[in-house]
Design a protein around this motif. Structure first.
Motif, PDB file in Angstrom:
ATOM      1  N   ASP A   1       0.835  -1.199   0.000  1.00 37.39           N
ATOM      2  CA  ASP A   1       0.000   0.000   0.000  1.00 37.39           C
ATOM      3  C   ASP A   1       0.872   1.251   0.000  1.00 37.39           C
ATOM      4  N   ARG A   2       1.892   1.250   0.802  1.00 43.31           N
ATOM      5  CA  ARG A   2       2.796   2.414   0.879  1.00 43.31           C
ATOM      6  C   ARG A   2       3.581   2.579  -0.429  1.00 43.31           C
ATOM      7  N   GLN A   3       4.061   1.477  -0.987  1.00 41.60           N
ATOM      8  CA  GLN A   3       4.814   1.559  -2.239  1.00 41.60           C
ATOM      9  C   GLN A   3       3.922   2.037  -3.384  1.00 41.60           C
ATOM     10  N   LEU A   4       2.692   1.543  -3.433  1.00 40.37           N
ATOM     11  CA  LEU A   4       1.767   1.996  -4.480  1.00 40.37           C
ATOM     12  C   LEU A   4       1.418   3.466  -4.299  1.00 40.37           C
ATOM     13  N   PHE A   5       1.329   3.918  -3.045  1.00 41.12           N
ATOM     14  CA  PHE A   5       1.110   5.345  -2.792  1.00 41.12           C
ATOM     15  C   PHE A   5       2.259   6.161  -3.380  1.00 41.12           C
ATOM     16  N   LEU A   6       3.473   5.743  -3.108  1.00 43.26           N
ATOM     17  CA  LEU A   6       4.630   6.482  -3.609  1.00 43.26           C
ATOM     18  C   LEU A   6       4.720   6.404  -5.136  1.00 43.26           C
ATOM     19  N   ALA A   7       4.343   5.261  -5.714  1.00 44.53           N
ATOM     20  CA  ALA A   7       4.417   5.091  -7.163  1.00 44.53           C
ATOM     21  C   ALA A   7       3.312   5.837  -7.900  1.00 44.53           C
ATOM     22  N   SER A   8       2.283   6.256  -7.177  1.00 47.28           N
ATOM     23  CA  SER A   8       1.189   7.022  -7.794  1.00 47.28           C
ATOM     24  C   SER A   8       1.056   8.402  -7.143  1.00 47.28           C
ATOM     25  N   ARG A   9       2.122   8.885  -6.548  1.00 43.02           N
ATOM     26  CA  ARG A   9       2.139  10.146  -5.801  1.00 43.02           C
ATOM     27  C   ARG A   9       1.607  11.357  -6.576  1.00 43.02           C
ATOM     28  N   PRO A  10       1.829  11.488  -7.895  1.00 42.83           N
ATOM     29  CA  PRO A  10       1.317  12.670  -8.594  1.00 42.83           C
ATOM     30  C   PRO A  10      -0.206  12.804  -8.559  1.00 42.83           C
ATOM     31  N   ALA A  11      -0.920  11.725  -8.291  1.00 43.00           N
ATOM     32  CA  ALA A  11      -2.378  11.790  -8.245  1.00 43.00           C
ATOM     33  C   ALA A  11      -2.900  12.080  -6.844  1.00 43.00           C
ATOM     34  N   PHE A  12      -2.018  12.162  -5.879  1.00 42.05           N
ATOM     35  CA  PHE A  12      -2.412  12.385  -4.490  1.00 42.05           C
ATOM     36  C   PHE A  12      -2.090  13.805  -4.045  1.00 42.05           C
ATOM     37  N   SER A  13      -2.855  14.247  -3.098  1.00 42.61           N
ATOM     38  CA  SER A  13      -2.578  15.488  -2.409  1.00 42.61           C
ATOM     39  C   SER A  13      -2.603  15.173  -0.924  1.00 42.61           C
ATOM     40  N   VAL A  14      -1.480  15.346  -0.256  1.00 43.94           N
ATOM     41  CA  VAL A  14      -1.425  15.097   1.178  1.00 43.94           C
ATOM     42  C   VAL A  14      -1.864  16.366   1.905  1.00 43.94           C
TER      43      VAL A  14
END
Length: 185
Positions: free
Chosen positions: A88-101
């Motif tokens: 889950d953490r790796q997929l978050f980092l690999a799709s980071r441009p679509a996220f806003s923290v």
């Protein structure tokens, strides 16, 4: 506060959330290797869960002790849980441009990426439903339906992030804003 973006199981802030560290995930081959690894883990977990579930079902049917089957379930669940959090953490980092923290804007580009990934993820979920139905209708033991069904649910939940990790462009990982200045100039 939650991260905005595709479905995401668990968000916990750490130093890797810094947009400048996102460039480490820009290479397409690194992200696609993660997607292949995630799919492999889902398949192995489905098989392991199927075997353990079938053992429990057979023990219940034969009214024998299920201790041996349940003792086999504990390591599968422990290893599966650890791998699930790590993936889950790796997929978050690999799709980071679509996220806003928290503290970052969530713009139209990110919304469009999430919408595209969600549409593709729904197609994946439809394919998984067909696969689960096929396993359920097959002469395979019931435990296999349980294992494949649970793996399909987790894969469907991760679908949008898998699509993003696969399809994002390396330039999407450049958060410096230089491309905006070039377009204006």
């Amino acid at each position: 506060m939650r991260a905005q973006g595709p479905l995401h199981g668990l968000y916990s802030a750490d130093a890797n959330d810094d947009p400048s560290k996102a460039l480490a995930w820009a290479p397409t081959s690194k992200r696609r290797s993660l997607v292949f690894f995630a799919l492999l883990i889902f398949a192995v977990f489905a098989l392991a869960l199927s075997l353990v579930s079938e053992g429990v079902i057979q023990a219940l049917i034969s009214q024998t002790s299920i201790t041996q089957s349940v003792s086999g379930l504990a390591p599968v669940l422990l290893i599966g849980s650890v791998l699930a959090f790590w993936l889950d953490r790796q997929l978050f980092l690999a799709s980071r441009p679509a996220f806003s923290v928290p503290g970052e804007p969530y713009d139209e580009r990110q919304q469009a990426l999430v919408a595209m990934a969600t549409r593709q993820g729904l197609k994946l979920a439809l394919g998984l439903m067909v696969m689960v139905a096929a396993v359920g209708a097959s002469p395979l033991p019931a435990g296999y339906s349980v294992g494949v069904g649970l793996a399909a649910v987790t894969l469907a939940l991760s679908g949008p992030q898998l699509v993003l990790a696969w399809s994002l462009s390396p330039t999407d990982f450049d958060f410096s804003g230089d491309e905006d200045e070039d377009a204006d100039g």
